[in-house]
Each structure stands twice: as C-alpha cells, then as structure tokens.
Design an enzyme around this catalytic site. Structure first.
Site, mmCIF file in Angstrom:
data_model
loop_
_atom_site.group_PDB
_atom_site.id
_atom_site.type_symbol
_atom_site.label_atom_id
_atom_site.label_comp_id
_atom_site.label_asym_id
_atom_site.label_seq_id
_atom_site.Cartn_x
_atom_site.Cartn_y
_atom_site.Cartn_z
ATOM 1 N N HIS A 88 44.393 28.762 67.810
ATOM 2 C CA HIS A 88 45.401 27.942 68.465
ATOM 3 C C HIS A 88 44.991 27.684 69.907
ATOM 4 C CE1 HIS A 88 46.582 32.124 69.267
ATOM 5 N NE2 HIS A 88 47.226 31.693 70.346
ATOM 6 N N MET A 89 45.547 26.627 70.463
ATOM 7 C CA MET A 89 45.244 26.234 71.836
ATOM 8 C C MET A 89 46.547 26.227 72.633
ATOM 9 S SD MET A 89 43.235 22.835 73.221
ATOM 10 C CE MET A 89 43.926 21.815 71.952
#
Length: 116
Positions: free
Chosen positions: A101-102
């Site tokens: 995830h970012m």
C-alpha cells in the site's frame, strides 16, 4: 485474497473502510490513524505483500496505484498544493500491514512534521 489480511477484508466489505476512490485494480481509503490532515492509503485489490515479490507483469500494480493516487488527490483538493507519497516495505521499512500500500500525506506543510 488473504483471509487474514485487513486490507483484503476491507476490499470485499467484511470490514468497513472510509473509501475515497475505487476502480477495478485499486481502492483508496482514509487512514484510521492519520499523520496529516489528509492521510490516504492506496491499496491494490490483489494481495501482494512486497514489491520484492513482483514478476515482470506485476509492475502494472504500481502504475495502477499511482493512477489511483492521482485521482484521490484531485478528489481531496490537494493536487495543486502538494502531497507526499510513501511506500513502506518490510518490518525495518515501517510496513505495518503485510499488503502492499502507498500512503498519501497532505493538507499541510510536511516540513513542519519534520519530514522535509
């Protein structure tokens, strides 16, 4: 899907999430413990833990994540003001959830957070 993964559960609706954006490859939710006025998580729908696991064809996941981040910052109204994109990888890299995830941080001058 990994049945033990919180992000996979959010993706399929088993756990609620505050969705900002969604497409067939990604979804964007608000972080439940924000570090900035705008703190979003850009998450691929496919379960992959780390970029190190990628095969050549998997790099399209990162492209999809950047497209979703672009849409989300427009929705949140921070596209022109500025924001930070962060991907933590592995325990020493600060990755708390083992699903790629970012983080998107914005809504304030990030240097004020000591992150300059």
């Amino acid at each position: 899907m990994d049945s033990n993964c919180i992000f996979c559960k959010i993706n399929v609706g088993e756990i609620p999430g505050d969705f900002v954006y969604r497409d067939s490859d990604t979804f964007v939710i608000r972080d439940i413990a924000p570090k900035a006025p705008v703190h979003l998580l850009v998450i691929p729908t496919v379960h992959v833990e780390r970029i190190a696991e990628f095969c050549c064809e998997d790099f399209s996941i990162v492209s999809a994540m950047f497209r979703a981040a672009k849409e989300a910052v427009q929705i949140e109204g921070i596209a022109e003001r500025g924001y930070r994109l962060i991907i933590n990888q592995g325990e020493e890299g600060g990755q708390e959830v083992p699903h790629l995830h970012m983080h998107v941080l914005g809504g304030m001058h990030l240097r004020a957070m000591g992150m300059g």
